[in-house]
Design an enzyme around this catalytic site. Structure first.
Site, PDB file in Angstrom:
ATOM      1  N   HIS A  57       0.706   4.937   4.507  1.00 36.35           N
ATOM      2  CA  HIS A  57      -0.042   5.332   3.319  1.00 36.35           C
ATOM      3  C   HIS A  57       0.221   6.784   2.940  1.00 36.35           C
ATOM      4  O   HIS A  57       0.465   7.098   1.767  1.00 36.35           O
ATOM      5  CB  HIS A  57      -1.535   5.120   3.554  1.00 36.35           C
ATOM      6  CG  HIS A  57      -1.940   3.679   3.521  1.00 36.35           C
ATOM      7  ND1 HIS A  57      -3.262   3.275   3.432  1.00 36.35           N
ATOM      8  CD2 HIS A  57      -1.217   2.534   3.554  1.00 36.35           C
ATOM      9  CE1 HIS A  57      -3.324   1.953   3.417  1.00 36.35           C
ATOM     10  NE2 HIS A  57      -2.087   1.489   3.501  1.00 36.35           N
ATOM     11  N   SER A  64       0.817  -1.218   0.000  1.00 35.59           N
ATOM     12  CA  SER A  64       0.000   0.000   0.000  1.00 35.59           C
ATOM     13  C   SER A  64       0.844   1.258   0.000  1.00 35.59           C
ATOM     14  O   SER A  64       0.428   2.285  -0.556  1.00 35.59           O
ATOM     15  CB  SER A  64      -0.928   0.009   1.219  1.00 35.59           C
ATOM     16  OG  SER A  64      -1.722  -1.150   1.262  1.00 35.59           O
TER      17      SER A  64
END
Length: 303
Positions: free
Chosen positions: A253, A207
């Site tokens: 992220h 991610s």
């Protein structure tokens, strides 16, 4: 005195074959086997090869090779992530690596010996009783974590995003530049997770790199004058998902998003005359800054 009949020309590569066809470039006689279709007439194999060497290979708008349209790097990254998921499940010996475990609806799955070895970890006592983590010199975790996942669902979501985003970016950037973008964004997200997460918290997943690809796609498409209105809502949904779902690394992220955007700016806006030099130098500077931040974090944890 009688004159001898004129001798028919023969192929310069096959002297036993008569021919009246000549290469339009060098004017040497060529037989049907040696003929190569040209825009006008036929050429011999040597002239065709010489012409190919004189033609510059096709490049993308950002200096990459046209081979990126095949998506080889994207496919290789997906294959590597899938392979490591299989190895992670195998290392668990019947545990909950594939499904279940912690996280929203089992999204994150469970940890395995492989994820314990390769996830981002600041400093903690490992399952075998030893002290480990990036602060203890396990710097490889900042790289390996972007290829490991907590569960099959976690893996599939990331690989779907990589398949959608990666092929477009690789086609626009070329293989080498896309690979650099992916790795630097993933590394940057892992450094952010190291900086802003608890020292005994573990994080892993592609991610960090995927969010970097989201940011890069916005910048690259904007640079090329294309409509980005359909990309922004998808990115916003993913950001809301990141903030709302427990067990997801928010620093990882957001860090990947920021670093991916910085690398994309370097790739997209490097001056044409010194494009490759500026792109390489810009990527190196970003990496050095990230390494310096990780070093100071390690110093703080050990101090």
């Amino acid at each position: 005195m009688s004159e001898s009949p004129p001798t028919a020309p023969v192929c310069y590569r096959h002297p036993g074959r008569e021919t009246y066809v000549r290469c339009t470039r060098c004017d040497r006689p060529i037989c049907p086997e040696c003929m190569r279709e040209a825009s006008v007439g036929h050429q011999c194999p040597e002239c065709v090869n010489e012409g190919r060497r004189s033609v510059r290979p096709a490049r993308t708008a950002f200096g990459g090779g046209a081979a990126g349209r095949q998506g080889y790097v994207t496919k290789a990254l997906i294959a590597l992530n899938l392979l490591l998921m299989v190895l992670s499940i195998a290392s668990d010996r019947g545990g909950d690596a594939a499904v279940g475990g912690s996280g929203f609806g089992g999204l994150m799955g469970g940890s395995t010996p492989l994820t314990n070895w390769g996830s981002v970890l600041g400093l903690a006592v490992l399952p075998d009783g030893t002290l480990g983590g990036i602060a203890e010199g396990q710097w490889y975790r900042l790289v390996t974590a972007m290829f490991l996942h907590y569960g099959v669902i976690h893996l599939l979501l990331n690989m779907w995003a990589l398949w959608v985003l990666g092929r477009s970016l690789e086609a626009n950037l070329g293989r080498a530049r896309f690979a650099a973008l992916y790795l630097i964004a993933g590394f940057g997200g892992n450094v952010a997770a190291y900086l802003f997460s608890a020292q005994n918290a573990t994080t892993a997943g592609a991610s960090t790199a995927i969010f970097g690809l989201f940011a890069a796609l916005l910048i690259i498409e904007r640079k090329m004058g294309r409509d980005i209105s359909q990309i922004i809502p998808i990115l916003v949904i993913n950001l809301v998902f990141t903030l709302a779902v427990p067990g997801i690394s928010i620093p990882g992220h957001l860090g990947g998003l920021v670093v991916g955007a910085l690398m994309a700016l370097v790739l997209a806006y490097a001056p044409r005359g010194r494009r490759t030099l500026v792109q390489v130098a810009g990527g190196a500077i970003i990496l050095l800054i990230l390494l310096a931040l990780a070093f100071f974090r390690s110093t703080a944890l050990l101090g």
